[in-house]
Enzyme design. Structure first.
Site, PDB file in Angstrom:
ATOM      1  N   PRO A 196       1.029  -1.241   0.109  1.00 34.74           N
ATOM      2  CA  PRO A 196      -0.060   0.049   0.218  1.00 34.74           C
ATOM      3  C   PRO A 196       0.673   0.898  -0.038  1.00 34.74           C
ATOM      4  O   PRO A 196       1.556   1.189   1.117  1.00 34.74           O
ATOM      5  CB  PRO A 196      -0.934   0.016   1.068  1.00 34.74           C
ATOM      6  N   ASP A 367       5.744   2.618   2.180  1.00 35.73           N
ATOM      7  CA  ASP A 367       5.080   1.053   2.142  1.00 35.73           C
ATOM      8  C   ASP A 367       4.141   0.950   3.475  1.00 35.73           C
ATOM      9  O   ASP A 367       4.994   1.607   4.795  1.00 35.73           O
ATOM     10  CB  ASP A 367       5.860   0.351   2.222  1.00 35.73           C
ATOM     11  N   HIS A 368       2.696   1.985   3.663  1.00 35.77           N
ATOM     12  CA  HIS A 368       2.331   2.254   4.711  1.00 35.77           C
ATOM     13  C   HIS A 368       2.404   1.110   6.051  1.00 35.77           C
ATOM     14  O   HIS A 368       2.209   1.148   6.557  1.00 35.77           O
ATOM     15  CB  HIS A 368       0.470   2.082   4.572  1.00 35.77           C
ATOM     16  N   ARG A 369       2.900  -0.712   4.800  1.00 36.27           N
ATOM     17  CA  ARG A 369       2.796  -0.977   6.529  1.00 36.27           C
ATOM     18  C   ARG A 369       3.629  -0.850   7.091  1.00 36.27           C
ATOM     19  O   ARG A 369       4.322  -1.820   8.252  1.00 36.27           O
ATOM     20  CB  ARG A 369       2.995  -2.954   5.808  1.00 36.27           C
TER      21      ARG A 369
END
Lengths: 397, 330
Positions: A196, A367-369
């Site tokens: 994401p 990367d939003h993770r």
């Protein structure tokens, strides 16, 4: 019980493959279906999945090595006991009747490696799918028992091709994909589909950095704006390890070294050679290393290690006058920096007087993770401070 | 090129006559070949009258004698054309065929040639019952050393038989009792047809039907039926089973991706299985459906006509098999 992980065959033309990266270290727990390594075939970069849950107990083939298909590249221990040797058949001592199945027989069953679900597909349909790079799992079979036939693959192809093709698109020139193009297509699709992305931009005033470049040049030291950005990025990343990292399922992998990948546009496509251990390089050394690796890329002389182990990527379209753009993450990295051109614009000083400013827009895709907007914003703030201040750039590492 | 419509049996007779005229070493040997009978299926009519009894020999009812005498003649340099009245009777001469005729050239290290043609006729459909209607071509194909021809039309029969008579190796020339009265165009001019060259009897795109002998006519009827349903079938007649024209079959399957093999022999261990094995091996990546076989059921051939028709391959069976490969029949 130790089970073999072998170099898979990913296509008819493939007879060897290169291990690009191990996602897991020896001793790591792996889950069935989890990606444990990345391999490069003649056509694409693909992931090798664990076929069983257990512990990665041995890595046989190191990163960068090229081996034939079927070669054992690692062992996973599934935690079950090793099978006992099958007792030899004997005419004199028939096995005594036992209340439970013989353990050796049960263990023998386990020797069969679990395989992916078999796809019911006709030979010609399989061949067509391979020729067109179609994932058969995406094709619906309409034959007896749901078998995928030639017509099903053709229908899928027609559907796939009808999406971007307009009815008047006659005279379309069809160009086969270069290896780089195929790899880019595969990796970028995978990146956008799995990571994401979010994007944060900042404007950086580059007057001092430009003055530094000019004064170094006057002293006979060639340093580009991009070299200054690489140096500033290295310095800024030191305080933000989450941006020098990889998302690995249930944990993050934070890398001890800063290996900057530099996006280089070649005629045949994009390539991202890596400058290793940037944190230990001075500005001059970094500039020299960047120049060397970019030249090797342009001459097609990259070594396997030049493409290996990048932890963060910098992409610079400034030379094309681009003001601002957003990059797609270079998997498995957690962040990428996209920089535009330095542009001269009117700005206000502390006394609200209009002064000329040299602005550069820097955009991080992340990367939003792995990280969040505030952390990326702080990283960009740090990058801005380093470049606007200028002094830190020439300090010894 | 002028052509005439003649019957299959006339094509067989004409081929023998022309070769007897061309080469004085050619002679005929078998049961009831001489006029006025002229052969049970009239394939030697008028030849004893034209060439005399010394070149058209009637034998006792003893197939081992026919083949044994023919082999001896062939070894001396003559070119006998032997007729076995029914294919089923080949069993009476099987030792001579398999152990002598097929092997003597090999076992002599090539010192002798065997320019021998064994003509016979097989096939059912005429209530000939279990001992007079068998299609035993698979047995013959199984014997190394024998060439096997199996023409379906008067044109092919004449051209192939002339080639067979001129060959220096033994040829089994298998006719069909229900083809003798069929008609077809044959040129007046001299022609021969080489062994190992199939003939595409009908062009098509959707399914390949490989058929032999009378089954070629059935396959063509089936193709006409299929066309009404919008299915385009290609019909291939290999014409000679040994040697087999593999390339024509494989090229066709490459185009259609589907194969039906029709052969009047019983299905089990039959000739159709040989073609299926060939195509799955060399054309595996071209197949879109399992290969279908349409053959005689694995039972002795019944005398009763309804039962016989049920046991033999039918046009409907071929239509159904072709549709099955197209996923149109469950």
């Amino acid at each position: 019980m130790r089970k073999e992980v072998t170099m898979p065959r990913m296509g008819q033309s493939m007879d060897e493959g290169r291990v690009l990266r191990w996602f897991k270290e020896v001793g790591a727990e792996v889950k069935r279906g989890e990606a444990i390594a990345e391999i490069e075939t003649d056509k694409a970069v693909v992931e090798v999945e664990a076929f069983v849950t257990g512990t990665l107990v041995e890595i046989v083939v190191a990163e960068g090595e090229l081996v034939p298909i079927g070669t054992v590249i690692a062992f996973i221990d599934d935690g079950r006991p090793e099978p006992e040797p099958t007792p030899a058949l004997s005419t004199t001592a028939p096995p005594e009747p036992s209340e439970s199945p013989a353990p050796s027989a049960a263990a023998g069953q386990e020797v069969r490696a679990p395989r992916g679900e078999r796809i019911n597909v006709s030979p010609v349909a399989r061949r067509l799918a391979e020729e067109h790079g179609i994932d058969l799992a995406q094709v619906k079979g309409t034959g007896p028992g749901g078998r995928i036939g030639k017509a099903d693959v053709e229908a899928y192809l027609a559907q796939r091709e009808s999406v971007p093709t307009t009815p008047e698109a006659e005279g379309v020139k069809r160009v086969p994909l270069s290896k780089i193009r195929q790899t880019t297509a595969h990796r970028m699709t995978e990146s956008k589909a799995t990571a994401p992305h979010f994007y944060v931009s900042i404007d950086i005033e580059m007057s001092r950095a430009l003055a530094l470049r000019d004064s170094l040049k006057a002293r006979g030291q060639e340093v580009s704006i991009n070299d200054l950005i690489l140096k500033a990025t290295t310095l800024a990343l030191a305080g933000y390890p989450n941006l020098n990292a990889t998302f690995a399922g249930d944990e993050l992998h934070l890398y001890p070294h800063i290996n900057l990948a530099v996006a280089v546009a070649l005629d045949e496509g994009l390539i991202t050679p890596v400058i290793h251990n940037c944190e230990s390089l001075s500005l001059a050394e970094l500039a020299a290393a960047a120049k060397e690796v970019i030249e090797r890329a342009r001459m097609g002389r990259l070594r396997p290690e030049d493409l290996d182990g990048g932890t963060f990527t910098v992409s610079n379209l400034g030379a094309f006058g681009v003001k601002h753009f957003e990059a797609i993450l270079n998997p498995p990295q957690a962040a990428i920096l996209a920089v535009g051109t330095v542009r001269r614009v009117p700005a206000f000083d502390a006394h609200d007087r209009v002064i000329p400013a040299q602005l550069l827009t820097a955009t991080v895709s992340a990367d939003h993770r792995v990280t969040d907007g505030a952390e990326v914003a702080r990283f960009l703030q740090k990058l801005k401070d380093i470049l606007e201040d200028g002094f830190g750039l020439t300090a010894a590492p | 090129m002028t052509t005439r419509e003649i019957m299959y049996r006339e094509a067989i007779r004409d081929a023998q006559r022309e070769e007897m005229l061309r080469d004085p070493t050619v002679f005929l040997i078998g049961e009831d070949l001489r006029d006025p009978w002229g052969g049970t299926y009239k394939a030697t009519q008028n030849l004893s009258t034209e060439f005399g009894n010394e070149r058209v020999l009637n034998t006792p009812i003893c197939e081992e004698t026919i083949i044994g005498a023919s082999l001896g003649a062939a070894l001396t340099g003559l070119r006998p054309v032997a007729e076995l009245m029914y294919f089923d009777f080949v069993m009476r001469s099987m030792d001579a065929v398999v152990n002598q005729v097929a092997k003597v050239r090999y076992m002599s290290g090539g010192q002798v040639k065997v320019p021998l043609v064994i003509r016979t006729q097989g096939g059912g459909g005429r209530s000939s019952a279990a001992q007079h209607g068998n299609s035993l071509e698979a047995w013959i194909c199984h014997v190394p050393g024998l060439f096997v021809a199996m023409p379906s039309t008067p044109y092919d029969a004449k051209g192939l038989l002339k080639t067979a008579i001129r060959m220096d190796d033994p040829v089994f020339f298998i006719e069909h009792k229900l083809l003798y009265m069929t008609k077809g165009p044959v040129p007046d001019e001299e022609y021969t047809i080489p062994f190992g060259v199939a003939d595409v009897k009908r062009k098509g795109d959707d399914v390949t039907i490989v058929a032999t002998s009378r089954m070629v006519l059935f396959a063509l009827e089936a193709a006409a039926e299929l066309e009404k349903e919008g299915i385009s079938a290609e019909v291939i007649d290999p014409r000679t089973l040994v040697p087999l024209d593999e390339a024509t079959i494989l090229e066709s399957v490459h185009k259609t991706n589907r194969l039906v093999v029709v052969n009047e022999g019983v299905e089990r261990c039959g000739w159709a299985a040989e073609v299926a094995a060939l195509v799955q091996k060399k054309g595996f990546g071209d197949l879109d459906a399992p290969i279908e076989r349409v053959c005689t059921r694995n039972v002795p051939l019944p005398f009763q006509p309804d039962l016989e028709n049920y046991v033999l391959p039918s046009v409907a069976d071929i239509v159904r098999a072709a549709k099955y490969t197209l996923g149109k029949v469950e």
